[in-house]
Write an enzyme that holds these catalytic residues in place. Sequence first.
Site, short mmCIF file in Angstrom:
data_model
loop_
_atom_site.label_atom_id
_atom_site.label_comp_id
_atom_site.label_asym_id
_atom_site.label_seq_id
_atom_site.Cartn_x
_atom_site.Cartn_y
_atom_site.Cartn_z
N TYR A 198 8.25 51.05 -40.09
CA TYR A 198 8.73 52.42 -39.91
C TYR A 198 10.19 52.56 -40.32
O TYR A 198 10.96 53.28 -39.68
CB TYR A 198 8.50 52.90 -38.46
CG TYR A 198 7.06 52.77 -38.03
CD1 TYR A 198 6.08 53.55 -38.62
CD2 TYR A 198 6.67 51.86 -37.05
CE1 TYR A 198 4.74 53.43 -38.24
CE2 TYR A 198 5.34 51.73 -36.67
CZ TYR A 198 4.39 52.53 -37.27
OH TYR A 198 3.07 52.41 -36.90
N CYS A 202 25.38 64.45 -45.73
CA CYS A 202 26.25 65.51 -45.25
C CYS A 202 25.60 66.22 -44.07
O CYS A 202 25.32 67.42 -44.13
CB CYS A 202 26.53 66.48 -46.38
SG CYS A 202 27.19 65.64 -47.80
N GLY A 240 0.15 49.62 -31.11
CA GLY A 240 1.04 49.97 -30.00
C GLY A 240 1.75 48.83 -29.32
O GLY A 240 2.46 49.04 -28.34
N GLU A 287 -5.30 46.95 -34.20
CA GLU A 287 -4.76 47.41 -35.49
C GLU A 287 -3.28 47.68 -35.29
O GLU A 287 -2.87 48.81 -35.05
CB GLU A 287 -5.52 48.66 -35.98
CG GLU A 287 -5.79 49.67 -34.88
CD GLU A 287 -6.48 50.93 -35.34
OE1 GLU A 287 -7.26 50.89 -36.30
OE2 GLU A 287 -6.23 51.98 -34.71
N CYS A 288 -2.51 46.62 -35.38
CA CYS A 288 -1.08 46.71 -35.09
C CYS A 288 -0.29 47.01 -36.35
O CYS A 288 -0.63 46.53 -37.44
CB CYS A 288 -0.58 45.38 -34.51
SG CYS A 288 -1.34 45.00 -32.93
N GLY A 289 0.77 47.78 -36.20
CA GLY A 289 1.68 48.05 -37.30
C GLY A 289 3.03 47.42 -37.01
O GLY A 289 3.36 46.33 -37.47
N ARG A 290 3.79 48.12 -36.18
CA ARG A 290 5.16 47.73 -35.86
C ARG A 290 5.31 46.24 -35.52
O ARG A 290 6.18 45.55 -36.06
CB ARG A 290 5.63 48.55 -34.64
CG ARG A 290 7.09 48.36 -34.28
CD ARG A 290 7.42 49.15 -32.98
NE ARG A 290 6.89 50.49 -33.02
CZ ARG A 290 7.54 51.53 -33.54
NH1 ARG A 290 8.73 51.38 -34.05
NH2 ARG A 290 6.98 52.72 -33.55
C1 LIG Z 1 0.16 54.26 -36.12
C2 LIG Z 1 -1.16 53.76 -35.69
C3 LIG Z 1 -1.36 52.41 -35.43
C4 LIG Z 1 -0.23 51.40 -35.46
O1 LIG Z 1 0.63 51.64 -34.40
P1 LIG Z 1 1.81 50.60 -34.05
O2 LIG Z 1 2.48 51.25 -32.91
O3 LIG Z 1 2.67 50.51 -35.26
O4 LIG Z 1 1.17 49.30 -33.72
C5 LIG Z 1 -2.62 51.99 -35.11
N1 LIG Z 1 -3.66 52.87 -35.03
C6 LIG Z 1 -3.50 54.18 -35.27
C7 LIG Z 1 -4.67 55.08 -35.15
C8 LIG Z 1 -2.26 54.67 -35.60
O5 LIG Z 1 -2.10 55.98 -35.80
#
Ligand SMILES: *Cc1c(COP(=O)(O)O)cnc(C)c1O
Length: 401
Positions: free
Chosen positions: A374, A345, A229, A267-270
């Site tokens: 994403y 389209c 997040g 646990e970071c993604g973005r």
């Molecule tokens: C999607 C998700 C993340 C990563 O979220 P980001 O906003 O990309 O950091 C981490 N933990 C869980 C459980 C998620 O569903």
Amino acid sequence: MSRVIEYIKRTQQSSAKPFCAYLYDLDHLRSHVASRAESLPAACQLFYAIKANSEPQILRALLPYVRGFEVASLGEVDKVRAVSADVPILFGGPGKTNEEIEGAIRQRVSLIHVESLNELRRVDVLARKHGVTVPILLRVNLRGPFPSATLAMAGRPTQFGIDESLVPEAIRLALALEGVKLQGFHFHSLSNNLDAGKHVELVAYYLQIVAKWQALFDLDISYLNAGGGIGVNYADLQQQFDWPAFVQGLSALLDSAALPVRHVLFECGRYLTAASGYYVAEVLDIKQNHGKTYAIIRGGTHQFRLPSSWQHSHPFTVIPTEKWEYPYERTRHENGPLTVVGQLCTPKDVLASDVFVPSLRVGDIICFQYAGAYGWAISHHDFLSHPHPDHIYVEQAGILA
Ligand SMILES: *Cc1c(COP(=O)(O)O)cnc(C)c1O
């Protein structure tokens, strides 16, 4: 960025097809993630949530720098296991099938994030069937109130986690079941938070709540997973999440009190992969329609769905190119608002709306920044059956295609 531009200019000259690609700067990715992981306080561990971008080149680049990977399906487990036989995996997600739980056990995931009381009982049954004890975290949906962010996954009704009011019951049950070992708690309460101070407050809030449960049930637990997040500011690329302030606040917080757990996980993604990726596409046409100017690119939201899913104008730069092979004049847009759309389209295929652009010609290239998370991963690639973009991984040693 300059390396990416240089690569695009070189490639476009030699290609007959309009340019359309995802470009990843792996050196930038490595140094960004390495510096984030190294700067965290000693009690913290950084995981990568692979749903943001699970391309094997990305996972391989991150492998030396993160503690492990967070996944939410067996397909994602396989993607991680394809790059490492033993890197730690955290397995989450609402609605896990028996096949997924048993697959997670077989693939030796480090922790399963349990999202309901039913799931807790089912993990226990399946663990005992396999003669193992499965380490788990209980995922909790707290009641809040929380520091604000754009996509809240907690503090309100959602399908995620165990309602805070049911946590005492879940803890008692977890302690009584022989197939599971309660190792702590998991919270993933918000998305795209840009405020470092608020993120520290959030972790402080989690610690306080976990300390309460820890004392109440005399728990011996190892982990508080504070989720992902951490955000990316798409509206102003110069004003990003203040990581040094976050680390400073976090260190002060973790030093200030006895911790109810041994490790705090993120646990970071973005935040880890967004900045290192670019979605790059050639302008096929520029035209006026009912007084508005449109640039139509090779590609669109079927390849880069993020702007339409977030309903924002995605930031981009124009890369002017000299490639022009026709006997008529190049159409040029100058000093005015421009809407960038794709080839689909549907009027929803919009990547940026009414953005001021000083100059753009047909055949120039639009480079969307912060497209590494994403982007491709959430897009509906085969809607309208256009060819897929190239995926190009740029690094010091050369170009990995
Ligand atoms: C999607 C998700 C993340 C990563 O979220 P980001 O906003 O990309 O950091 C981490 N933990 C869980 C459980 C998620 O569903």
